[in-house]
Scaffold this motif. Structure first.
Motif, short mmCIF file in Angstrom:
data_model
loop_
_atom_site.label_atom_id
_atom_site.label_comp_id
_atom_site.label_asym_id
_atom_site.label_seq_id
_atom_site.Cartn_x
_atom_site.Cartn_y
_atom_site.Cartn_z
N GLY A 1 0.81 -1.21 0.00
CA GLY A 1 0.00 0.00 0.00
C GLY A 1 0.85 1.26 0.00
O GLY A 1 0.56 2.22 -0.73
N ALA A 2 1.91 1.26 0.80
CA ALA A 2 2.77 2.44 0.85
C ALA A 2 3.43 2.67 -0.51
O ALA A 2 3.59 3.80 -0.95
CB ALA A 2 3.83 2.27 1.94
N ASP A 3 3.77 1.57 -1.17
CA ASP A 3 4.40 1.70 -2.48
C ASP A 3 3.40 2.24 -3.51
O ASP A 3 3.78 2.93 -4.45
CB ASP A 3 4.94 0.34 -2.92
CG ASP A 3 6.14 0.46 -3.86
OD1 ASP A 3 6.76 1.53 -3.91
OD2 ASP A 3 6.46 -0.54 -4.55
N ALA A 4 2.12 1.94 -3.32
CA ALA A 4 1.10 2.50 -4.21
C ALA A 4 0.94 3.99 -3.94
O ALA A 4 0.72 4.78 -4.87
CB ALA A 4 -0.23 1.78 -4.02
N HIS B 1 -3.11 7.59 6.47
CA HIS B 1 -1.96 6.74 6.80
C HIS B 1 -0.63 7.48 6.58
O HIS B 1 -0.47 8.17 5.56
CB HIS B 1 -1.99 5.46 5.95
CG HIS B 1 -1.02 4.42 6.40
ND1 HIS B 1 0.32 4.49 6.14
CD2 HIS B 1 -1.20 3.29 7.12
CE1 HIS B 1 0.93 3.44 6.66
NE2 HIS B 1 0.03 2.69 7.27
N PRO B 2 0.32 7.31 7.51
CA PRO B 2 1.60 8.03 7.43
C PRO B 2 2.33 7.82 6.10
O PRO B 2 3.13 8.66 5.70
CB PRO B 2 2.43 7.42 8.56
CG PRO B 2 1.47 6.77 9.48
CD PRO B 2 0.23 6.47 8.72
N PHE C 1 -12.18 11.76 -7.65
CA PHE C 1 -10.75 11.46 -7.50
C PHE C 1 -10.12 11.10 -8.84
O PHE C 1 -10.76 10.49 -9.71
CB PHE C 1 -10.55 10.34 -6.50
CG PHE C 1 -10.69 10.77 -5.07
CD1 PHE C 1 -9.61 11.29 -4.37
CD2 PHE C 1 -11.92 10.67 -4.42
CE1 PHE C 1 -9.74 11.70 -3.06
CE2 PHE C 1 -12.06 11.09 -3.10
CZ PHE C 1 -10.97 11.61 -2.41
N ASP C 2 -8.83 11.44 -8.96
CA ASP C 2 -8.08 11.13 -10.17
C ASP C 2 -7.41 9.77 -10.09
O ASP C 2 -7.03 9.20 -11.10
CB ASP C 2 -7.00 12.19 -10.40
CG ASP C 2 -7.58 13.58 -10.41
OD1 ASP C 2 -8.22 13.93 -11.42
OD2 ASP C 2 -7.45 14.30 -9.39
N ALA C 3 -7.20 9.31 -8.85
CA ALA C 3 -6.45 8.06 -8.67
C ALA C 3 -6.84 7.45 -7.33
O ALA C 3 -7.36 8.14 -6.45
CB ALA C 3 -4.95 8.34 -8.69
N CYS C 4 -6.61 6.14 -7.22
CA CYS C 4 -6.87 5.47 -5.94
C CYS C 4 -5.99 4.25 -5.82
O CYS C 4 -5.25 3.91 -6.74
CB CYS C 4 -8.35 5.09 -5.81
SG CYS C 4 -8.84 3.71 -6.86
N MET C 5 -6.06 3.62 -4.67
CA MET C 5 -5.22 2.46 -4.40
C MET C 5 -6.01 1.43 -3.61
O MET C 5 -6.73 1.78 -2.67
CB MET C 5 -4.00 2.93 -3.61
CG MET C 5 -3.10 1.85 -3.09
SD MET C 5 -3.63 1.14 -1.51
CE MET C 5 -3.14 2.42 -0.39
N PHE C 6 -5.88 0.16 -4.01
CA PHE C 6 -6.46 -0.94 -3.25
C PHE C 6 -5.33 -1.85 -2.76
O PHE C 6 -4.37 -2.07 -3.48
CB PHE C 6 -7.39 -1.79 -4.12
CG PHE C 6 -8.60 -1.05 -4.61
CD1 PHE C 6 -9.50 -0.48 -3.73
CD2 PHE C 6 -8.86 -0.95 -5.98
CE1 PHE C 6 -10.63 0.19 -4.19
CE2 PHE C 6 -9.99 -0.29 -6.45
CZ PHE C 6 -10.88 0.28 -5.55
N GLY D 1 6.81 0.08 4.77
CA GLY D 1 5.45 -0.46 4.83
C GLY D 1 5.53 -1.96 4.69
O GLY D 1 6.58 -2.55 4.97
N ASN D 2 4.46 -2.57 4.23
CA ASN D 2 4.56 -3.99 3.94
C ASN D 2 5.64 -4.18 2.90
O ASN D 2 5.77 -3.37 1.98
CB ASN D 2 3.23 -4.53 3.42
CG ASN D 2 2.26 -4.70 4.55
OD1 ASN D 2 2.57 -5.35 5.54
ND2 ASN D 2 1.10 -4.11 4.44
#
Lengths: 516, 466
Positions: free
Chosen positions: A144-147, A178-179, A269-274, B343-344
């Motif tokens: 998720g952080a990488d996204a 999220h940080p 929104f223009d973008a999102c992450m799952f 992160g993960n």
């Protein structure tokens, strides 16, 4: 209320592997080649002088050692309601599929040999587009952080292409997002503006109005937040940021509460992450391999990482940077954590639209069910008690009252809860906005009996805090090991991230133990 | 939701009518819909998303997945490598990473996750022995990400603007590093400067390195073995020159080579990065990628790690346990003020690598290195024997070598298509990224390749270039 279970973790007192074995013993013997002496192939200056000081063990010893370590890991063997991580059961079929079809695949294979796996990636892309309203997904990010990082660098490429990057060097986020959003924006080179919460549990609109400017590159935000609070003004927020020329990214870490209920793109929104390793039930692996699936609008698509899977009828191909000159290129090598994508696809197919909606219903219902029972526990309060509306899939609580009354902290509570075979609850990301926070999340897979048991354990431990605080303070008592003293762990002469360092810094203890 | 029409689903325990009704009663709602009251009506999606029909039965789903993925073509033998390699994964490794305690683990306390944290400490410890380095962080997403972070660590250490990278760098890895380097319009930016490759030897061109090293150089980045398989024989000299210029020396390494090659720390590396895919992780279509960062155990380096770091510690009884160290400097601890972000990651693969290293032991690493050296050189001989095909950079490579097809008049693409007809996946096509090499392929040979595989490569290649 039922009682707590008798539980004790396995205790193997397993030595560190570096202390095990016997010289000359073998655990795995590599194939031998008949080519004779190979040392001439390595330049003198590059040759290894001495064999590495690794343990020497037989195969069975290694197997047993790591099985013991597995057994000394609670994992999801008990009940784990670790909030913000959307803990689910990961269907085992995915393991068979990945081992059989994916393990031996090489990412550089010719497209004609990987039509199957590309079909899965394409199918996953289509489902995520349908769930979010976005136009294209990429699976390259390793979590998720990488996204979030993917969004930061895609935003960067977009503004650079328009010649506005020097001017647009700020990313707006909120303290409850999220940080990783703040951190990845900074790692991508942006300045970070963090909005604090107002009375309603989310930042007031005026705060955003004051923050947006011609310097705004974008906004990165989660909704609902980890307190289960949904920002109902989010469309206005998106409009404000767009009005200033910025891009809006929806961190869908908490998608379980809203999946099939709304679409990020329709909110503007223009973008999102799952997170495929959370919401889409791919196994968590103790912290990866994970997948942050990043989706965006067609306007941003030229900038997002490559390669992307393209479909033409029943055949699939990969579009790389040579066909997408504006793309950021890569955030990580290759196509992403393919086994996890396959497992997530398989989960989504087994659920279907109706199942996904039902899962969201059940996780919100279960959370509200838990809330009813949890608020009966003396010493426990809800965050933002003035907000009366129902929380979504997770609620943040505070044990601040309990701490004031008893001196028992949430860390003590965590350490005591694991004595009853349930995983320690998640507290809160930094910074803590309520004292002594805990954040359970029920999700859709745990039976009500487990939710009840978890609540029973917390209630029991809180009661102990008032009646017998010593037993909580000195916990755990029934775990694989007693409490670890980390008080000096940040001191350079104390920390030891390897056995080499441990021997140098704590060798005296080793001598004591072995009596030599 | 009409509770009378509920169809229980096997992945949702509370999806039976009785439980739903009970929970609704406890929360005091007539319908689940009431619980979504926070979301304004105009935000709501009308109806269900349009997804393919559910395959609720595992039998149907299993068949569907097998049908879909059955379209993939499996080779008799593959010579594809270049950062993701076919190594043998011992059965014990698969058994351990498949254990539910590890596979489904989230993040427990130091006590309740003793086994997981010990496995991770053993990963760091064993890798530390191979690298002869005392400080190893928990893993990152990939080798490229590790190199990117290391570069930013170096820049934080000395505040200099440039990092030198070798021209022979893997294009995949390089693309990641370029992303991490950032954009000049923003304050945080690393200017990447390419150091020429000596195309006769495959090594870094030392004269070019000297010309580009300056007081602006934050770090040099080298790899050994290089992407092209060659040993970076000028590495020690390059490291010495960089040290003189006050730059950090970052070296990337494939740790499976460390049984036969010296750790870069022995010849001047300050920070060593690399992959752990070769240590017991399946290729997984690239999903086996994972990386590490290691250094001397000096505070100046330790304070720059972006990773989570795990330390041994003790209980009151003197037992060894494990807990996070230097947490405050991570993004979890300090948001945007932390070092990069974490992160993960790829923690399950760290456990795989831990088991793998324990299985191999010191002799296993030495032997596997010798076997790879031997078989890759054997394969190079077979390839060089094919009319019109040459092997570049001669003797002295590890696992991979460059097959030069320029004399055949055929492209790598054409040759690889022919090879596939024989059930052989040929080497990675280098022609697009390395025009200096023309039509050349990077051929990967590991311990899994047997004599008959190498013979098949030779025969198929002979046919393919005709």
């Amino acid at each position: 209320m039922s009682g707590v279970r008798k539980y004790h973790a396995p205790v193997w007192d397993e030595p560190v592997v570096m202390e095990m074995g016997s010289p000359g013993r073998r655990g795995y013997i590599p194939p031998k080649a008949g080519g004779g002496d190979t040392s001439a192939f390595v330049p003198d200056a590059m040759r290894r002088a001495e064999r590495a000081d690794l343990p020497e063990l037989s195969e069975a010893e290694v197997q047993r050692h790591y099985v013991h370590l597995a057994q000394e890991t609670l994992g999801m063997m008990g009940v784990n309601l670790f909030g913000t991580c959307t803990i689910k059961y990961s269907p085992l079929l995915g393991e068979r599929i990945a081992a059989e079809h994916i393990a031996a695949l090489h990412p550089g294979q010719d497209e004609e040999t990987i039509q199957g796996v590309l079909a899965v990636l394409s199918g996953m892309n289509d489902m995520l587009c349908e769930l979010s309203g976005m136009d294209q997904f990429v699976f390259q990010a390793g979590g998720g952080a990488d996204a979030a990082y993917t969004n930061a660098v895609t935003t960067r490429a977009y503004h650079a292409d328009r010649g506005e990057l020097e001017q647009r060097n700020e990313i707006i986020t909120t303290i409850q997002t999220h940080p990783c959003n703040a951190a990845t924006a900074a790692a991508a080179g942006f300045k970070v503006i963090t909005l604090m919460l107002g009375e309603d549990g989310y930042p007031p609109l005026e705060a955003l109005e004051a923050a947006v400017s011609e310097r705004t590159a974008g906004m990165m935000i989660g909704n609902p937040d980890d307190m289960g609070i949904y920002n109902p003004e989010i469309k206005t927020w998106v409009d404000l940021v767009h009005g200033a020329g910025g891009l809006c990214f929806y961190d869908h870490a908490n998608f379980n509460g809203v999946m099939s209920k709304l679409r990020a793109r329709e909110l503007g929104f223009d973008a999102c992450m799952f997170m495929l390793h959370k919401t889409f039930a791919a196994p968590f692996g103790g912290g990866g391999p994970a997948v942050g699936a990043y989706g965006c609008s067609s306007e941003l698509e030229p900038y997002m990482p490559r390669p992307l899977v393209r479909r033409s009828g029943d055949s699939f191909s990969l579009e790389d940077v040579d066909q997408a000159p504006k793309s950021v290129g890569r955030v990580r090598e290759y196509l992403g954590n393919v086994p996890q994508i396959v497992k997530a696809y398989s989960w989504a197919r087994s659920m279907g639209a109706e199942g996904i909606r039902f899962a969201s219903d059940l996780s919100v219902l279960s959370n509200n069910y838990m809330e009813k029972r949890l608020l009966e526990i003396p010493g426990l309060t809800i965050s933002h008690p003035d907000i009366k509306s129902r929380r979504l899939e997770m609620t943040r609580y505070s044990l601040g009252k309990l701490q004031e009354d008893t001196g028992i902290t949430v860390f003590d509570i965590q350490n005591r809860m694991v004595d009853f075979g349930v995983d320690a609850p998640w507290l809160s990301h930094e910074p803590w906005l309520v004292p002594e926070p805990i954040t359970p999340e029920a999700g859709e897979t745990w039976p009500i009996e487990d939710l009840d048991y978890w609540i029973d354990v917390l209630a029991h431990v809180c009661r102990e805090a008032y009646e017998n605080p010593e037993v909580v303070k000195t916990a755990p008592h029934n775990q694989a090991i007693g409490p670890v003293d980390g008080s000096k762990i940040n001191e350079p002469d104390q920390w030891a991230t390897t056995w080499r360092a441990y021997k140098k810094k704590h060798g005296d203890r080793l001598k004591e133990r072995t009596g030599s | 939701m009409d509770v009378t029409k509920i169809e229980p689903h096997h992945l949702m325990a509370n999806s039976n009518q009785g439980t739903v009704e009970h929970m609704l009663e406890v929360v005091g709602a007539d319908d689940v819909e009431e619980l979504f009251e926070q979301i304004p009506a105009e935000h709501r999606l009308q109806g269900d998303p349009n997804l393919p029909p559910a395959l609720v039965s595992e039998a149907d789903l299993s068949r569907h997945m097998d049908d879909l993925l059955g379209r993939d073509v499996k080779p008799k033998v593959s010579f594809l490598g270049g950062g993701c390699w076919p190594h043998y994964v011992p059965a014990v490794v698969d058994e351990i990473v498949g254990r539910a305690e590890f596979l489904n683990n989230i993040w427990g306390t130091p006590s309740s996750d003793l086994g997981r944290t010990q496995s991770l400490f053993e990963f760091c410890s064993q890798l530390g022995e191979l690298l002869e380095l005392d400080f190893v962080g928990l893993p990152v997403y990939s080798w490229g990400c590790a190199a990117g972070h290391a570069m930013l660590m170096a820049q934080r250490l000395n505040g200099r603007p440039e990092v030198l990278i070798p021209a022979s760098l893997d294009p995949e890895r390089r693309a990641v590093i370029e992303t991490y380097a950032g954009k000049p319009e923003l304050e945080q930016y690393v200017e990447l400067i390419e150091v020429a490759c000596d195309w006769e030897t495959g090594c870094v061109d030392l004269d070019d390195l000297k010309a580009k090293l300056s007081e602006k150089t934050a770090a040099i980045y080298l790899e050994n073995p290089s992407f092209l398989g060659t040993f970076e024989a000028s590495g020690p000299e390059a490291a010495r020159l960089a040290g003189e210029a006050g730059a950090e020396v970052i070296v990337g390494v494939d740790p499976i080579a460390l049984g036969v090659t010296a750790s870069p720390s022995a010849w001047g590396a300050d920070i060593v990065v690399g992959t752990i895919q070769s240590l017991g992780v399946h290729m997984n279509g690239g999903g086996g990628a994972s990386g590490f960062i290691a250094s001397r155990d000096e505070e100046r380096y330790a304070r720059q790690y972006p990773t989570l770091c795990l330390s041994a510690a003790h209980t009151a009884d003197g037992d060894i346990g494990f807990s996070m160290t230097l947490f405050e400097q991570t993004s979890y601890g300090s948001r945007e003020l932390g070092n990069d972000w974490t992160g993960n990651s790829t923690y399950l693969w760290a456990i795989a690598a831990s088991v793998y290293m324990a299985l191999l032991g010191p002799r296993g690493f030495e032997e596997i290195g010798q076997t790879i050296l031997s078989r890759s050189h054997q394969a190079a001989e077979a390839v060089a024997a094919v009319p019109g095909v040459e092997v570049r950079f001669g003797d002295g490579f590890f696992k991979e070598f460059v097959a030069d097809f320029n004399q055949t008049g055929k492209t790598v693409k054409e040759i690889n298509a022919k090879l596939r007809e024989h059930g052989v996946f040929g080497g990675l096509d280098l022609s697009a990224r390395f025009p200096e090499l023309g039509q050349s392929a990077l051929i990967c040979v590991t311990e899994i390749h047997q004599d008959e595989d190498i013979a098949l490569l030779g025969e198929a290649l002979t046919e393919a270039v005709k």
